[in-house]
Design an enzyme around this catalytic site. Sequence first.
Site, mmCIF file in Angstrom:
data_model
loop_
_atom_site.group_PDB
_atom_site.id
_atom_site.type_symbol
_atom_site.label_atom_id
_atom_site.label_comp_id
_atom_site.label_asym_id
_atom_site.label_seq_id
_atom_site.Cartn_x
_atom_site.Cartn_y
_atom_site.Cartn_z
ATOM 1 N N HIS A 177 45.941 45.492 46.322
ATOM 2 C CA HIS A 177 46.764 44.450 46.924
ATOM 3 C C HIS A 177 45.931 43.447 47.708
ATOM 4 C CE1 HIS A 177 46.385 47.625 50.008
ATOM 5 N NE2 HIS A 177 46.396 46.619 50.869
ATOM 6 N N HIS A 215 41.993 44.567 47.750
ATOM 7 C CA HIS A 215 41.319 45.803 48.147
ATOM 8 C C HIS A 215 42.241 47.007 47.964
ATOM 9 C CE1 HIS A 215 43.542 44.570 51.758
ATOM 10 N NE2 HIS A 215 43.597 45.862 52.059
ATOM 11 N N ASP A 221 43.272 50.547 49.947
ATOM 12 C CA ASP A 221 43.191 51.160 51.278
ATOM 13 C C ASP A 221 42.471 52.505 51.261
ATOM 14 O OD1 ASP A 221 44.472 49.011 52.351
ATOM 15 O OD2 ASP A 221 46.424 49.971 52.555
ATOM 16 N N ARG A 260 51.328 34.336 61.051
ATOM 17 C CA ARG A 260 51.930 35.523 60.434
ATOM 18 C C ARG A 260 51.608 36.739 61.297
ATOM 19 N NH1 ARG A 260 50.241 39.706 56.977
ATOM 20 N NH2 ARG A 260 51.444 40.080 55.065
#
Length: 283
Positions: free
Chosen positions: A252, A194, A196, A262
């Site tokens: 990214h 996507h 941002d 994570r």
Amino acid sequence: MAPQRRAATKAPEGNGAAERRNRSSTKKDRAPREVQRLWQRPWLRTAGLGAGFVLTALLLWSSLGADDGVAEVLARRGEVVAGRFIEVPCSEDYDSHRRFEGCTPRKCGRGVTDVVITREEAERIRRYFGDKIQNIFSEEDFRLYREVRQKVQLTIAEAFGISASSLHLTKPTFFSRINSTEARTAHDEYWHAHVDKVTYGSFDYTSLLYLSNYLEDFGGGRFMFMEEGANKTVEPRAGRVSFFTSGSENLHRVEKVHWGTRYAITIAFSCNPDHGIEDPAFP
């Protein structure tokens, strides 16, 4: 009378030739027996099986990494990056938004640093957002967050040659905790590529502060800049800050987490003061 043809007389073998042939035949017969006796030794058989297992594991590991097409690692988990910046051509995404001179990206790129936020600061923040998120925060907690945000803001301003005061904290600024649990809704599918600026609109500069370590606390979960045939990846490390301009020059994704958890915080900035938000404050 027709002449008779005499067959060629076969020269008798000397003792030396016969002995060489016998020794050669003996070696051929003996070799399989020697290999069999060696393989019957427990230590050699174990070593052979172990080597086969290691080779299989390496092939499996390489195939898992190859699935994501990683061509270059921008920052490895085990290295300390003092400051690394790569400039890329800006996209046209910013043209459809109001421009702010001296802030709207004209220089675009991506950077990584391990010397802005300490591992101790990252660990303290992670404790606030562990498996059970705290409901009550102290003034010290808010102060730590403000200090971290300010350090990240100054790092972005310096890297892109703009004034830190022109950057406005914007929403959504969020904490992420990702594990291998199966996605229940489309919003849980974090691994899709996507942009941002397209997704959020207000973003001009994006940053990520990692709070856990790749291959120590979790497997998978690397951050990837998507480029045709040459994906670039950042391996998370507690205290590492990854930052970049928010347009499609920095398409990214995050690869799926295979095990462990994570932790990271996304802190984004806008050049438009109308999109700015205040830091959380102690009541």
